[in-house]
Design an enzyme around this catalytic site. Structure first.
Site, PDB file in Angstrom:
ATOM      1  N   GLU A  50     -22.082   7.750  13.918  1.00 32.06           N
ATOM      2  CA  GLU A  50     -20.955   8.242  13.206  1.00 32.06           C
ATOM      3  C   GLU A  50     -21.242   9.653  12.733  1.00 32.06           C
ATOM      4  O   GLU A  50     -22.413   9.946  12.193  1.00 32.06           O
ATOM      5  CB  GLU A  50     -20.506   7.620  11.932  1.00 32.06           C
ATOM      6  CG  GLU A  50     -19.869   6.279  12.517  1.00 32.06           C
ATOM      7  CD  GLU A  50     -19.649   5.296  10.828  1.00 32.06           C
ATOM      8  OE1 GLU A  50     -19.343   4.156  11.221  1.00 32.06           O
ATOM      9  OE2 GLU A  50     -19.570   5.776   9.789  1.00 32.06           O
ATOM     10  N   ASP A  61     -15.488   9.788  -0.814  1.00 36.04           N
ATOM     11  CA  ASP A  61     -16.840   9.900  -0.728  1.00 36.04           C
ATOM     12  C   ASP A  61     -17.290  10.204  -2.314  1.00 36.04           C
ATOM     13  O   ASP A  61     -17.058  10.977  -2.836  1.00 36.04           O
ATOM     14  CB  ASP A  61     -17.181  10.986   0.265  1.00 36.04           C
ATOM     15  CG  ASP A  61     -17.078  10.549   1.758  1.00 36.04           C
ATOM     16  OD1 ASP A  61     -17.712   9.517   1.966  1.00 36.04           O
ATOM     17  OD2 ASP A  61     -16.422  11.351   2.382  1.00 36.04           O
TER      18      ASP A  61
END
Lengths: 278, 405
Positions: A50, A61
């Site tokens: 990824e 995040d």
């Protein structure tokens, strides 16, 4: 349509083991080092890669990946350069699946159709876009499927049985189960709880289910691998990368190997797992 | 103006939260089930007469509504044109329009059984209103505020803490409102099971832009009634400042279908539109951030740019999606005022009317000085005085003192 993702999971299933999925931020800490890291990942044991598309405002995040994105942007990374990086990687590796992960705005600004065409040409296999739930499928998900890319959806502990079919409806490649309600880099989830959640998702789909968020060590990766079709590690890699930088945040001769060494250790953990859950 | 105008400007959003192409629900999957629950809880509350009745009691006795519509006689004389009325939202409990929305959302949160409230704040007005109502209803309150704003809006930080809220200074990004919203969203994703996110403006994922607008529309509804009583007719024009745009939407929405009413929103032009500013309609383009599609300040790669305004409450690189739509179809005209113009207006209103406005509201006053003199004396112009300036007194005092040297 079959992508490198489908082929890789079929291959791993034959071998009877769980996938090891690595996350790195494109352009962190600079484009050249980032490409070198990318090239080192398959050899170190990454089955699926990824690549984070840096964004100024990554609302799902934690601090580590936020900082990685900002380092990349400061180093001049753009979405166009991220695609170029995948193209360069593909010159040497035509088998390892590449999934781009990030937020919608840079893609929307790039232009959905041209982004999908350029991503496909570059050798991207799938997309994970955090801020596009099934309610917004017409934006990118459906065009991506038409363009021959997998659209990988996140399922979370709040995605109940009633909602799962909607989440899975246009998902392909694999399902990414977010093990905790929280942001990347959160505390790890209990592997037994995760196992039950994976089993629940598998009642609704034949797709492989990979688990991420909170996996940092080979032991944790092994425990997840015994309960899922794959485990995703991101923040731990980003942290070890950051630890290898000099005081000004620049790459050092140790940067690529620091990441590769951790990937090797984690891959050992995954490979030491008993047969993945069926 | 666009040729294909809708039959009504007040019918949005559609069931998926869209105003034209704007709005939507661009959030992480973790939040999606809760957003759907909220949509349902709000629809239920809206249909429940007991909800409105309970809210009316608090609006009257706790907030102090209706807020007056005040004829600003000396300001009118000074500008020598339109007859100027101020909608006195600064007289509400907590000192701004923010409380109208917070009261509504806290009552929805209570219906949903949520015990922990989080909020983002720029100038601190929304944070203070949230801390106030959490104190009143005994709820835990956490307010995210950019570290830069914590510095420049100290009086509000102290107030929030006095009210029992925890203020978290946000150190990421430009350390202002955008970053506070990012961290509030991160908290929400983490604590979704017990937490209600009380968004302070007409932005974010559906149903927030609609819900906040509905709660703020009391401003416009009262204005209609009060202007009827004072002048026997509708106003001819409305002006309000815009960061996310909740005070403006609250004033504008009840008048959108009255074609005789001219409507002006004023964005923050900071140092000027060719330099650092916070005017997303004037200087931005459509993009996706914080749960909705709207006009945003960003670079060629779609990276969000940092906004700048002297006013912490307008220092945001986006705008509510309904404003983006009203801009595109041309129903509302969007102007902008610089830091300097706002500072001048801040002093003007203080001296002429004995009302110290918030720096946010001073942006609307600033454009009044351009618009009012161009209009006849029987033109009725309403400015939304969205907040009071007590919180800005130390900051403006420092700026003015520095200039005297």
């Amino acid at each position: 349509m079959s992508t490198r993702i489908d082929a890789r999971f079929a291959e791993l299933k034959q071998q009877g083991r769980s996938a090891f999925v690595t996350f790195v931020m494109a352009g962190d800490p600079d484009p050249k080092t980032s490409l070198d890291i990318l090239k080192a990942l398959p050899k170190a044991g990454a089955d699926v890669i990824e690549i984070g598309m840096p964004f100024t405002d990554p609302m799902a995040d934690g601090p580590s990946i936020q900082a990685a994105g900002l380092r990349a942007l400061k180093g001049g990374m753009t979405l166009r350069k991220t695609l170029a990086m995948v193209r360069d990687f593909r010159k040497e590796d035509n088998a390892t699946p590449i999934v781009l992960m990030g937020y919608y705005n840079p893609i929307y600004i790039y232009g959905v159709d041209s982004f999908l065409a350029d991503a496909k040409t570059a050798g991207v296999d799938g997309l994970i876009i955090v801020d596009l739930p099934p309610e917004e499928d017409t934006e990118l998900c459906i065009p991506a499927i038409k363009a021959g890319l997998n659209f990988i959806r996140l399922a979370t502990p709040t995605t109940d049985d009633k909602r799962l079919p909607a989440v899975l409806a246009n998902t392909s490649g694999f399902v990414y189960y977010v093990a905790v309600t929280g942001i990347t880099g959160s505390a790890a989830a209990d592997s037994k709880v995760v196992g039950a959640a994976v089993a629940r998702i598998k009642r609704h789909t034949a797709l492989p289910v990979c688990v991420g968020f909170g996996i940092r060590t080979p032991e944790a990766a092994r425990a997840i691998a015994e309960n899922a079709d794959g485990s995703v590690v991101g923040t731990a890699l980003v942290d070890v990368l950051k630890g290898s930088l000099d005081v000004d945040g620049r790459a050092t001769p140790k940067t690529v190997s620091a990441v590769a060494d951790l990937v090797s250790a984690l891959a050992q953990g995954v490979r030491g797992a008993k047969q993945a859950a069926e | 103006m666009n040729q294909n105008l809708p039959n009504s400007f007040r019918s949005g959003p559609d069931e998926r939260g869209h105003f034209g192409i704007f709005g939507g629900r661009f959030v992480a999957e973790t939040l999606m089930p809760l957003i759907l629950d909220l949509e349902k809880a709000y629809a239920d509350a809206k249909a429940d007469p007991a909800f409105q009745a309970e809210m009316n009691v608090y609006l009257k006795d706790y907030v102090g509504r209706p807020s007056p519509l005040y004829f600003a006689e000396r300001l009118t004389e000074h500008l020598g044109g339109a007859k100027i009325y101020l909608k006195r939202e600064e007289l509400n409990h907590t000192g701004s329009h923010k409380v109208n929305n917070v009261l509504g959302q806290i009552m929805v949160a209570r219906r949903m059984g949520k015990k922990r409230i989080i909020a983002e704040t720029g100038a601190g007005q929304h944070g203070v209103a949230t801390a106030t109502l959490c104190a009143r209803f005994g709820l835990e309150c956490v307010v995210y505020m950019g570290a830069v704003d914590v510095e420049r809006q100290q009086p509000n930080v102290i107030r929030m803490e006095m009210l029992g809220a925890k203020v978290v200074p946000v150190q990421s990004g430009a350390r202002t409102l955008k970053d506070a919203m990012n961290d509030a969203l991160r908290d929400w994703v983490t604590n979704v099971h017990n937490t209600f996110y009380c968004i302070g403006t007409v932005a974010g994922p559906h149903p927030y832009p609609m819900m906040v607008r509905d709660f703020q529309s009391i401003i416009g509804h009262e204005t209609r009634k009060q202007m009827q009583e004072a002048e026997g007719r509708l106003p001819d024009s409305l002006i309000a400042c815009i960061g996310g745009g909740s005070n403006a939407m609250g004033l504008f929405h009840p008048f959108l279908d009255d074609p005789s009413v001219e409507i002006f929103g004023v964005e923050a032009a900071g140092h000027g539109l060719t330099q650092l500013h916070a005017a997303s309609l004037a200087g931005g383009r459509p993009g996706v951030l914080h749960g909705n599609r709207t006009y945003l300040l960003m670079d060629a790669d779609g990276q969000i740019e940092e906004a700048h305004s002297i006013s912490a409450g307008l220092d945001y690189p986006g705008i509510g999606p309904e404003h983006a739509w009203l801009h595109e179809i041309g129903r509302v005209k969007y102007l902008s005022a610089t830091d300097e113009e706002a500072l001048a207006a801040f002093q003007l209103l203080s001296r002429l009317e004995g009302i110290i406005p918030a720096l946010e509201s001073a942006h609307a006053i600033a454009k009044l000085s351009e618009l009012a003199p161009q209009r006849p004396r029987d033109h009725l112009m309403v400015v939304n005085l969205s907040g009071r300036g007590d919180k800005d007194v130390p900051q403006v005092g420092d700026i003015l003192k520095a200039r005297q040297k």
